[in-house]
Scaffold this motif. Structure first.
Motif, PDB file in Angstrom:
ATOM      1  N   VAL A  45     -63.737  -3.814 -34.811  1.00 32.81           N
ATOM      2  CA  VAL A  45     -63.220  -2.269 -35.113  1.00 32.81           C
ATOM      3  C   VAL A  45     -64.332  -1.631 -33.402  1.00 32.81           C
ATOM      4  CG1 VAL A  45     -63.383   0.134 -36.144  1.00 32.81           C
ATOM      5  CG2 VAL A  45     -62.313  -1.721 -37.444  1.00 32.81           C
ATOM      6  N   TRP A  46     -64.838  -2.206 -33.589  1.00 37.16           N
ATOM      7  CA  TRP A  46     -65.663  -0.899 -31.695  1.00 37.16           C
ATOM      8  C   TRP A  46     -64.613  -0.947 -30.803  1.00 37.16           C
ATOM      9  CZ3 TRP A  46     -69.380   1.299 -33.424  1.00 37.16           C
ATOM     10  CH2 TRP A  46     -70.076   0.813 -34.397  1.00 37.16           C
ATOM     11  N   LEU A 172     -59.523  -4.549 -38.194  1.00 36.24           N
ATOM     12  CA  LEU A 172     -57.699  -4.787 -37.338  1.00 36.24           C
ATOM     13  C   LEU A 172     -57.015  -5.969 -37.939  1.00 36.24           C
ATOM     14  CD1 LEU A 172     -59.292  -2.406 -35.083  1.00 36.24           C
ATOM     15  CD2 LEU A 172     -56.422  -2.559 -35.131  1.00 36.24           C
ATOM     16  N   ASP A 173     -58.042  -7.078 -38.819  1.00 36.52           N
ATOM     17  CA  ASP A 173     -57.398  -7.931 -38.778  1.00 36.52           C
ATOM     18  C   ASP A 173     -56.593  -8.277 -39.912  1.00 36.52           C
ATOM     19  OD1 ASP A 173     -57.626 -10.859 -38.979  1.00 36.52           O
ATOM     20  OD2 ASP A 173     -59.443 -11.244 -39.215  1.00 36.52           O
ATOM     21  N   LYS A 174     -55.257  -9.256 -39.847  1.00 36.38           N
ATOM     22  CA  LYS A 174     -54.673  -8.890 -40.831  1.00 36.38           C
ATOM     23  C   LYS A 174     -53.742 -10.731 -40.626  1.00 36.38           C
ATOM     24  CE  LYS A 174     -51.134  -5.429 -41.947  1.00 36.38           C
ATOM     25  NZ  LYS A 174     -50.605  -4.456 -42.311  1.00 36.38           N
ATOM     26  N   LEU A 179     -60.481 -11.643 -45.636  1.00 36.57           N
ATOM     27  CA  LEU A 179     -59.902 -10.087 -46.306  1.00 36.57           C
ATOM     28  C   LEU A 179     -58.956  -9.931 -46.250  1.00 36.57           C
ATOM     29  CD1 LEU A 179     -61.673  -8.794 -42.464  1.00 36.57           C
ATOM     30  CD2 LEU A 179     -61.814  -8.225 -44.275  1.00 36.57           C
ATOM     31  N   GLN A 180     -57.677 -10.656 -45.833  1.00 35.30           N
ATOM     32  CA  GLN A 180     -56.446 -10.649 -46.439  1.00 35.30           C
ATOM     33  C   GLN A 180     -56.812 -11.382 -48.208  1.00 35.30           C
ATOM     34  OE1 GLN A 180     -53.469 -10.004 -46.489  1.00 35.30           O
ATOM     35  NE2 GLN A 180     -53.130  -9.705 -44.523  1.00 35.30           N
ATOM     36  N   ASP A 181     -57.157 -12.459 -48.707  1.00 38.12           N
ATOM     37  CA  ASP A 181     -57.395 -12.964 -49.650  1.00 38.12           C
ATOM     38  C   ASP A 181     -58.355 -11.718 -50.651  1.00 38.12           C
ATOM     39  OD1 ASP A 181     -56.620 -15.080 -49.176  1.00 38.12           O
ATOM     40  OD2 ASP A 181     -58.326 -16.267 -48.615  1.00 38.12           O
ATOM     41  N   LEU A 192     -56.579  -0.611 -39.596  1.00 39.00           N
ATOM     42  CA  LEU A 192     -56.437   0.506 -38.507  1.00 39.00           C
ATOM     43  C   LEU A 192     -55.037   0.305 -37.684  1.00 39.00           C
ATOM     44  CD1 LEU A 192     -60.364   0.938 -37.508  1.00 39.00           C
ATOM     45  CD2 LEU A 192     -58.407   2.260 -39.845  1.00 39.00           C
ATOM     46  N   THR A 193     -54.435  -0.603 -38.260  1.00 40.70           N
ATOM     47  CA  THR A 193     -53.365  -1.210 -36.968  1.00 40.70           C
ATOM     48  C   THR A 193     -51.792   0.175 -37.423  1.00 40.70           C
ATOM     49  OG1 THR A 193     -52.803  -2.741 -39.274  1.00 40.70           O
ATOM     50  CG2 THR A 193     -53.428  -3.637 -37.855  1.00 40.70           C
TER      51      THR A 193
END
Length: 215
Positions: A45-46, A172-174, A179-181, A192-193
């Motif tokens: 995100v940075w 932003l990691d999809k 994170l998806q789990d 934030l995508t």
């Protein structure tokens, strides 16, 4: 990572964690009259904030939001290119972003400067839900540390994803992974995508996304 939290608690060693950037989190010093929304920032995100020159102080006021980094995310800052690292460090200081490690004790597999957890007055207790999630993700954890960050593969993502079960996580990691789990398990992961096409302020985008996760 589960070992770093659990074995430390069981072993009784004193924590010797050393702060690098940000302020230690003391859960007993929080303002009790105001309930702030806790938000964790993924390292990716940075770049997002830097490229858009988003002023976090204006977008996410400290009167409404408490911004945090995981201890693992702190490891990802030093290898960042100089101009962006200076931006990150300045934003951390300006917005009073703190580093919130889980509570635990000294883990012998890491050096004193590379401890992932914090002791009394620094670390905070992981919930049972967070601990179960971390445990379930151990198969994703790599066997070797990366040279630049000194983190195992997926270590930072697992720690961050677990936070989403109690707090908000910006990323932003999809891709398929921790994170998806966590998102599929009801975690408050805000991607934030789609921000650029939304026409919303960052605050409004986050609040709109959270309505979707709670529906």
């Amino acid at each position: 990572m589960m070992k770093g939290i659990l074995s430390g608690i069981l072993s009784g060693h004193n924590s010797r964690i050393r702060r690098v950037i940000g302020k230690p989190y003391n859960q007993f010093s929080q303002r009790v009259s105001i309930v702030l929304m806790d938000i964790y920032i993924d390292h990716n995100v940075w770049d997002f904030l830097f490229d858009r020159q988003i002023d976090l102080m204006k977008e996410l006021a400290t009167s409404e939001f408490a911004l945090h980094l995981t201890r693992e995310a702190e490891f990802e800052i030093p290898p960042t290119p100089d101009h962006k690292r200076r931006y990150i460090e300045q934003t951390i200081a300006t917005c009073n972003i703190d580093v919130r490690p889980y509570f635990g004790f000294y883990d012998e597999q890491h050096s004193s400067s590379d401890q992932r957890v914090g002791g009394w007055g620094v670390g905070y207790w992981a919930s049972e839900e967070e601990m179960k999630f971390i445990d379930s993700q151990q198969s994703r954890l790599g066997a070797n540390k990366k040279r630049k960050t000194r983190l195992f593969k997926n270590e930072a993502d697992i720690s961050l994803a677990a936070r989403s079960l109690q707090s908000v996580v910006l990323t932003l990691d999809k891709k398929a992974g921790p994170l998806q789990d966590a998102y599929r398990q009801g975690g408050k992961v805000v991607y934030l995508t789609d921000f650029d096409n939304s026409g919303l302020s960052l605050k409004d985008f986050i609040m709109s996304a959270l309505k979707g996760t709670n529906s």
